[in-house]
Design an enzyme around this catalytic site. Structure first.
Site, mmCIF file in Angstrom:
data_model
loop_
_atom_site.group_PDB
_atom_site.id
_atom_site.type_symbol
_atom_site.label_atom_id
_atom_site.label_comp_id
_atom_site.label_asym_id
_atom_site.label_seq_id
_atom_site.Cartn_x
_atom_site.Cartn_y
_atom_site.Cartn_z
ATOM 1 N N HIS A 96 -14.182 16.369 -47.737
ATOM 2 C CA HIS A 96 -15.245 17.193 -48.321
ATOM 3 C C HIS A 96 -16.642 16.869 -47.805
ATOM 4 C CE1 HIS A 96 -15.261 19.967 -52.121
ATOM 5 N NE2 HIS A 96 -15.815 20.541 -51.064
ATOM 6 N N ASP A 119 -13.197 21.537 -57.838
ATOM 7 C CA ASP A 119 -12.902 20.149 -57.477
ATOM 8 C C ASP A 119 -12.611 19.357 -58.748
ATOM 9 O OD1 ASP A 119 -14.603 18.226 -54.886
ATOM 10 O OD2 ASP A 119 -12.978 17.555 -56.214
ATOM 11 N N HIS A 121 -13.585 16.380 -58.764
ATOM 12 C CA HIS A 121 -14.736 15.473 -58.639
ATOM 13 C C HIS A 121 -16.026 16.257 -58.433
ATOM 14 C CE1 HIS A 121 -11.063 13.598 -56.871
ATOM 15 N NE2 HIS A 121 -11.421 12.573 -57.638
ATOM 16 N N ASP A 123 -18.634 15.135 -56.508
ATOM 17 C CA ASP A 123 -19.098 14.954 -55.110
ATOM 18 C C ASP A 123 -20.617 15.008 -55.015
ATOM 19 O OD1 ASP A 123 -16.341 16.661 -53.360
ATOM 20 O OD2 ASP A 123 -16.397 14.974 -54.755
ATOM 21 N N HIS A 136 -17.481 11.718 -48.630
ATOM 22 C CA HIS A 136 -16.848 12.893 -49.266
ATOM 23 C C HIS A 136 -17.126 12.938 -50.773
ATOM 24 C CE1 HIS A 136 -12.648 10.989 -50.346
ATOM 25 N NE2 HIS A 136 -13.644 10.193 -50.703
ATOM 26 N N ASP A 227 -11.861 22.153 -53.064
ATOM 27 C CA ASP A 227 -11.159 20.893 -52.815
ATOM 28 C C ASP A 227 -9.770 21.045 -53.404
ATOM 29 O OD1 ASP A 227 -12.141 17.421 -53.236
ATOM 30 O OD2 ASP A 227 -10.136 18.282 -53.020
ATOM 31 N N ASP A 229 -7.726 19.103 -54.388
ATOM 32 C CA ASP A 229 -7.406 18.199 -55.511
ATOM 33 C C ASP A 229 -7.888 18.736 -56.858
ATOM 34 O OD1 ASP A 229 -9.911 15.626 -54.726
ATOM 35 O OD2 ASP A 229 -10.091 17.347 -56.065
ATOM 36 N N GLU A 272 -9.526 18.539 -48.000
ATOM 37 C CA GLU A 272 -8.821 17.393 -48.575
ATOM 38 C C GLU A 272 -7.295 17.526 -48.597
ATOM 39 O OE1 GLU A 272 -10.211 14.471 -49.213
ATOM 40 O OE2 GLU A 272 -12.351 14.897 -49.351
#
Ligand code: 1EE
Ligand code: MN
Ligand code: MN
Length: 305
Positions: A96, A119, A121, A123, A136, A227, A229, A272
Site C-alpha cells: 500500500h 482497508d 488499517h 495507513d 505501507h 487493500d 486485507d 497487498e
C-alpha cells in the site's frame, strides 16, 4: 458494459517478500479478458521497473525509504500519463505504500480528489509515529495537507506535494488502528466507517452515506484505494497483515459496484495481494479471484448478469 472504459494497468513491482507477485497472479486470473468480456477496453502498461538501491538503510525507523520514494515518483508519472490520456487508472500492487505515487499522480492530472480507503488499517502513521517503520502503514500521511508539518525530510521523498484534504477522505473496513493513528483520525475529523459501522448500518447504508458525504460540497473524481486485507481473511488469506472480522466477499464486491454506479470512479488501487502468505494454493486462488471480482465490480459488472 458498452461504455468506452479504458483500463490501464500500471503494475507495480516492489522488491518485497512476495507482494511483488500479486500483479502477475491477478493478470493470470484473466482480469483483462473478463473486463473486455463486460464491454471494457483494456490497455495493460505492464510492470513498472523500479530502481534498486543497494544499501537502503532505514532513516530513523523508516525502512526502504530510497526505493519506495523512487518507485512512487515513477508511479506518479505513469498514473499522470494514464489520466492525461483520459483513462481510468488501475494500479495493481504491490504493497500500500504505492498509494503515495498513485494518489499524487492522479491529483497532478485531475486536481482535487475524493479518496475512499477500503482497508482493515488506517495507513496514516507518520514516519515518527509508525510502530513498525513500514511505509505501507504510512502512505496517507505523505499526501494529506493537514499532516505536512509531521513529515521529516526523507531521501527521494522531496518530490511529493500534499494533495488531499482530510475532509475528502473516507475509510471503510477499519478494525486494526494504532493508537497514534486513532488520535490523528479524531484530530482531523476524518470520516470513518469501521467494521462497527458496517455491522450497525449495513454496507448499503455505509455506501450511501459515503457518497452523500463526499458529494456534500463539490463532486470530485474518486480515487478508490482498496487493500485486499479489508476483506475477511477467511476469503482473502494471502495478504501480509490479515485481521479477523473483515468484510464478506459480498460486502467487498458491493463497495466497488456502488462506487462504479456513481460514474465518478477515476482511479483504483488494488494492493497487498501476497501469494507467499497463502498456506495453500486454494488460499492464493481465493484471494486473487476475489481481487479480480472487486475490480470487475469497479467497472460495471453486476451480479444480476
Ligand atoms: N499499522 C501497522 C500495519 C500497517 C498495515 C499496512 B496495510 O497496507 O496492510 O494496511 C501496524 C499494525 N500493528 C502493529 C502492532 C501490532 O501489535 C498490531 C498491528 C503499521 O505497520 O503501521
Ligand atoms: Mn491493510
Ligand atoms: Mn493498506
Amino acid at each position: 458494459p458498452g461504455s468506452d472504459w479504458v483500463f490501464v494497468f500500471t503494475v507495480c513491482v516492489q522488491p518485497r517478500d512476495g507482494v511483488e507477485r500479486g500483479p502477475d497472479l491477478i493478470r493470470a486470473a484473466g482480469l483483462r479478458d473478463k473486463l473486455q468480456g463486460q464491454g471494457c477496453a483494456v490497455k495493460d502498461y505492464g510492470n513498472l521497473a523500479f530502481e534498486e538501491f543497494a544499501n537502503d538503510e532505514p532513516v530513523g525507523r523508516v525502512k526502504n525509504v530510497r526505493s519506495v520514494g523512487s518507485a512512487n515518483q515513477r508511479l506518479s508519472e505513469a498514473v499522470q500519463a494514464v489520466k492525461r490520456d483520459g483513462h481510468t487508472s488501475v494500479m495493481l500492487g504491490g504493497d500500500h505504500s504505492l498509494a503515495i505515487g498513485s494518489i499524487h499522480g492522479h491529483s497532478a492530472a485531475v486536481g482535487e480528489l475524493s479518496v475512499v480507503w477500503v482497508d482493515a488499517h488506517a495507513d496514516i502513521n507518520t514516519p515518527l509515529t509508525s510502530p513498525t517503520g513500514n511505509i505501507h502503514g504510512q502512505p496517507l500521511s505523505y499526501v494529506l495537507y493537514e499532516l505536512q508539518s509531521k513529515i521529516p525530510v526523507l531521501p527521494n521523498f522531496s518530490w511529493i506535494k500534499p494533495c488531499v484534504s482530510a475532509k475528502d477522505l473516507v475509510y471503510i473496513g477499519l478494525r486494526d488502528v494504532d493508537p497514534s493513528e486513532h488520535h490523528l483520525l479524531k484530530l482531523l475529523g476524518v470520516k470513518v466507517f469501521s467494521m462497527t459501522e458496517v455491522d450497525q448500518l449495513g454496507v448499503s447504508k455505509v455506501m450511501e452515506e459515503t457518497c452523500d458525504y463526499l458529494s456534500a460540497r463539490v463532486k470530485k473524481p474518486i480515487h478508490l484505494s482498496y487493500d485486499i486485507d479489508a476483506i475477511d481473511p477467511s476469503v482473502t488469506p494471502a495478504t501480509g497483515t490479515p485481521v479477523v472480522g473483515g468484510l464478506s466477499y459480498r460486502e467487498g464486491v458491493y463497495i466497488s459496484e456502488h462506487l462504479s454506479q456513481t460514474g465518478l470512479l477515476s482511479a483504483v488501487d488494488l494492493v497487498e495481494v501476497n501469494p507467499l502468505r497463502g498456506r495453500t494454493e486454494q488460499d492464493v486462488q481465493s484471494t486473487v479471484h476475489t481481487a479480480v471480482d472487486v475490480l470487475l465490480g469497479c467497472f460495471g459488472r453486476r451480479r444480476e448478469g
